[in-house]
Design an enzyme around this catalytic site. Structure first.
Site, PDB file in Angstrom:
ATOM      1  N   GLU A 127     -17.032 -56.079 -86.919  1.00  0.00           N
ATOM      2  CA  GLU A 127     -17.112 -55.942 -88.366  1.00  0.00           C
ATOM      3  C   GLU A 127     -18.556 -55.683 -88.780  1.00  0.00           C
ATOM      4  O   GLU A 127     -19.464 -55.669 -87.951  1.00  0.00           O
ATOM      5  CB  GLU A 127     -16.551 -57.194 -89.058  1.00  0.00           C
ATOM      6  CG  GLU A 127     -15.063 -57.386 -88.817  1.00  0.00           C
ATOM      7  CD  GLU A 127     -14.486 -58.575 -89.561  1.00  0.00           C
ATOM      8  OE1 GLU A 127     -15.261 -59.372 -90.107  1.00  0.00           O
ATOM      9  OE2 GLU A 127     -13.253 -58.697 -89.593  1.00  0.00           O
ATOM     10  N   HIS A 242     -16.543 -58.439-101.983  1.00  0.00           N
ATOM     11  CA  HIS A 242     -16.072 -57.676-100.826  1.00  0.00           C
ATOM     12  C   HIS A 242     -16.006 -56.204-101.214  1.00  0.00           C
ATOM     13  O   HIS A 242     -15.490 -55.863-102.282  1.00  0.00           O
ATOM     14  CB  HIS A 242     -14.694 -58.166-100.379  1.00  0.00           C
ATOM     15  CG  HIS A 242     -14.341 -57.719 -98.996  1.00  0.00           C
ATOM     16  ND1 HIS A 242     -13.991 -56.419 -98.697  1.00  0.00           N
ATOM     17  CD2 HIS A 242     -14.304 -58.387 -97.816  1.00  0.00           C
ATOM     18  CE1 HIS A 242     -13.750 -56.308 -97.403  1.00  0.00           C
ATOM     19  NE2 HIS A 242     -13.937 -57.484 -96.851  1.00  0.00           N
ATOM     20  N   ARG A 288     -22.452 -56.558 -96.258  1.00  0.00           N
ATOM     21  CA  ARG A 288     -21.497 -56.415 -97.350  1.00  0.00           C
ATOM     22  C   ARG A 288     -22.156 -56.163 -98.703  1.00  0.00           C
ATOM     23  O   ARG A 288     -21.648 -55.404 -99.518  1.00  0.00           O
ATOM     24  CB  ARG A 288     -20.608 -57.668 -97.429  1.00  0.00           C
ATOM     25  CG  ARG A 288     -19.568 -57.724 -96.351  1.00  0.00           C
ATOM     26  CD  ARG A 288     -18.697 -58.940 -96.495  1.00  0.00           C
ATOM     27  NE  ARG A 288     -17.608 -58.895 -95.513  1.00  0.00           N
ATOM     28  CZ  ARG A 288     -16.708 -59.854 -95.380  1.00  0.00           C
ATOM     29  NH1 ARG A 288     -16.756 -60.923 -96.152  1.00  0.00           N
ATOM     30  NH2 ARG A 288     -15.757 -59.753 -94.474  1.00  0.00           N
ATOM     31  N   HIS A 347     -15.306 -62.198-103.856  1.00  0.00           N
ATOM     32  CA  HIS A 347     -14.655 -62.599-102.607  1.00  0.00           C
ATOM     33  C   HIS A 347     -15.085 -63.965-102.078  1.00  0.00           C
ATOM     34  O   HIS A 347     -14.249 -64.760-101.677  1.00  0.00           O
ATOM     35  CB  HIS A 347     -14.951 -61.531-101.554  1.00  0.00           C
ATOM     36  CG  HIS A 347     -14.309 -61.773-100.224  1.00  0.00           C
ATOM     37  ND1 HIS A 347     -12.941 -61.884-100.068  1.00  0.00           N
ATOM     38  CD2 HIS A 347     -14.842 -61.930 -98.979  1.00  0.00           C
ATOM     39  CE1 HIS A 347     -12.657 -62.081 -98.792  1.00  0.00           C
ATOM     40  NE2 HIS A 347     -13.795 -62.139 -98.115  1.00  0.00           N
ATOM     41  N   ARG A 382     -23.063 -63.690 -96.764  1.00  0.00           N
ATOM     42  CA  ARG A 382     -22.331 -64.153 -95.582  1.00  0.00           C
ATOM     43  C   ARG A 382     -22.062 -63.016 -94.600  1.00  0.00           C
ATOM     44  O   ARG A 382     -21.629 -61.936 -94.978  1.00  0.00           O
ATOM     45  CB  ARG A 382     -20.998 -64.774 -96.006  1.00  0.00           C
ATOM     46  CG  ARG A 382     -20.102 -65.167 -94.837  1.00  0.00           C
ATOM     47  CD  ARG A 382     -18.864 -65.878 -95.322  1.00  0.00           C
ATOM     48  NE  ARG A 382     -17.969 -65.037 -96.089  1.00  0.00           N
ATOM     49  CZ  ARG A 382     -16.997 -64.287 -95.565  1.00  0.00           C
ATOM     50  NH1 ARG A 382     -16.837 -64.242 -94.256  1.00  0.00           N
ATOM     51  NH2 ARG A 382     -16.208 -63.580 -96.339  1.00  0.00           N
TER      52      ARG A 382
END
Length: 547
Positions: A127, A242, A288, A347, A382
């Site tokens: 990811e 997100h 992100r 998110h 994060r």
């Protein structure tokens, strides 16, 4: 800040007493409850809806851990620190990435089924911002559901755990720096829950915003009740959006996992052109916060409500991501043939109730873990799939430290009361809940500046004034009060941090500033309201139960 949210008197309330009160049914709360029970502790598990309803159950991507032959915890640590934009606590991050693999093995040994390769080893995905394939997953894109299932089975079959479903924790009861329990609404009844140790694992606050991947209960209730009780909160300005939530009219903001981009999906603007390679060396796999801002900019330039995610070139995409494929198909999108309309959505909360490396707060007897807590791991942004990992690690660490902590029995000679609150203007609750979400989305979204933050703060304070000194009677009223408390915490923190770092982007201060490379913590002055009464009176008014 208003201390209590309902009229009550613990002298004449139904009272339940336990050793450990755990609030929340996600990975952190269930891990803590099961681990505590297996250590011989009696646990009361308070769940606002049902045991199976949590953010964990909706998590798609997986759990990050260094299991690969080309991987190690040091590399995972570096990726965590990079994503955290200089604010991830290195010591905390180190303990999570080094201890985490054993917690995943524990989960697997206790019934969780993870995808594996032909030789039986864990299948690992990749990811954003990860330098290696290290994402442990289940059924392709249903990892959270499998983790929740396995932990639910353990909790339901553990004789030392008693569960109260439909139990909304209203306020914490404190005296002289210690937490003694909580008041709650349980199926419309006011009850008092007394405990030596209270663990808050209440999840996040995505529902503060109009567009979110979070379930209905993610209103920041844990952070709000902790703040009212005098617990310290930190990093509240850092709300992660997100990048890729399904954006279709009439469709809920369903998460399109970062693992889809990890498998090679591209982001396209409305002209059908990729834009991320020109904006970041990691392209679609950038952190992100970067990807979300870039998407937001493309949407703004085109005055559009979405852009496209292109997974058409991924071989067997529907097999790799069956849950995503099925949901998209339900709304007329075939991920193997069609472009997927996406937009960013609120998110994850990096900030929250401030804890040490064992999940302890500044209030004796009160602990926090999971998304409700701010451990220092997540920093300003994060790293993908570190959330379930943190829940596993800190759920266990909270259980461990409770097992080593000896507190005196909750003092039954103390009682608490609040009997002066006025009635809530019920006709305004639904409208004001929606209005607060609109304000947060408009003024505290992906990009921020001082003028808009100040305007948003004024609007939020005016909303909050309507309810000051009023009692709440229903979950809907309590959710609104939690929203407004967290809204004001976030805007205060966002105004204070005059730089751009991670998920907090200030267009008027677009660069990082080393003067702000630190955590900010807030704590309200709370005056203890506990009073002393005769022990026999408490006993006569209480309804206890044995575990």
């Amino acid at each position: 800040m208003q201390r209590y949210l309902m009229n009550f008197n613990t002298r004449n309330m139904e009272t339940r007493t336990t050793e450990c009160l755990v609030v929340g049914s996600g990975v952190a709360g269930l891990t803590a409850a099961v681990r505590l029970a297996r250590r011989g502790h009696h646990v009361l598990l308070a769940v606002r809806d049902t045991l199976s309803d949590s953010n964990t159950a909706k998590a798609q991507g997986g759990i990050a851990a260094a299991f690969g032959k080309d991987d190690n915890p040091a590399l995972h640590l570096q990726d965590t620190l990079t994503a955290g934009a200089g604010l991830s606590d290195e010591a905390v991050s180190h303990l999570v990435v080094t201890e985490g693999p054993d917690d995943i093995r524990w989960l697997a040994d206790n019934g969780a089924e993870f995808d594996r390769t032909a030789d039986g080893s864990l299948a690992l995905g990749r990811e954003g911002c990860h330098s290696r394939h290290r994402i442990v997953h289940s059924h392709g894109d249903a990892t959270g559901a499998e983790v929740a299932r396995a932990l639910n089975v353990l909790a339901a079959t553990e004789p030392n755990i008693r569960t109260l479903e439909g139990c909304y924790i209203v306020d914490l009861l404190t005296h002289e720096g210690r937490c003694y329990g909580a008041t709650a609404l349980w199926h419309g009844r006011k009850i008092c829950l007394r405990a030596q140790h209270i663990v808050l694992a209440t999840g996040g606050l995505g529902r503060l915003f109009l567009h979110t991947t979070n379930p209905e209960g993610a209103t920041g209730s844990g952070a709000a009740l902790a703040a009212r009780a005098g617990a310290a909160l930190a990093d509240m300005e850092f709300v992660q959006f997100h990048p890729t939530a399904l954006a279709l009219s009439g469709c809920p903001n369903f998460l399109i996992s970062e693992a889809v981009r990890g498998a090679g999906a591209h982001l396209l603007n409305l002209d059908g052109k990729r834009f991320m390679p020109a904006l970041h060396p990691m392209a679609e796999l950038a952190p992100r916060d970067v990807v979300a801002r870039c998407i937001f900019q493309e949407m703004t330039k085109a005055n559009a409500t979405h852009i496209w995610l292109d997974a058409r070139h991924i071989k067997d995409a529907a097999k790799l991501f069956p849950m995503i494929a099925a949901t998209c198909r339900e709304y007329g999108v075939d991920i193997e043939k069609d472009l997927i309309p996406i937009a960013p959505a609120a998110h994850y909360m990096m900030g929250g109730i401030e804890t040490d490396t064992w999940g302890r707060t500044n209030l004796k007897g009160l602990y926090a873990c999971g998304e409700a807590a701010c451990t220092g791991l997540q920093g300003a942004n994060r790293l993908a799939s570190n959330s379930l990992l943190e829940g596993l690690v800190f759920g266990r660490r909270v259980a461990t430290i409770i097992g080593k902590t000896r507190l005196s029995q909750a003092d039954s000679g103390l009682y608490w009361q609040e009997e002066s609150l006025a009635e809530t203007p019920l006709e305004l609750v639904a409208e004001d809940s929606s209005l607060s979400q609109q304000i947060m989305s408009r003024y505290l979204g992906i990009t921020r500046n001082a003028t808009e933050l100040a305007c948003g703060e004024e609007k939020l304070r005016n909303l909050a004034k309507r309810y000051e000194g009023c009692a709440a009677h229903t979950p809907e009223e309590l959710d609104l009060r939690a929203r407004l408390t967290c809204d004001l915490l976030i805007v205060k923190a966002a105004l204070r941090r005059q730089e751009s770092r991670g998920a907090h982007y200030r267009s008027d201060f677009p660069e990082k500033d080393d003067a702000y490379r630190k955590h900010f913590s807030d704590k309200w002055q709370v005056y203890d309201d506990a009073k002393n009464i005769n022990d026999e009176k408490i006993a006569a008014a209480s309804i206890g139960f044995a575990l």
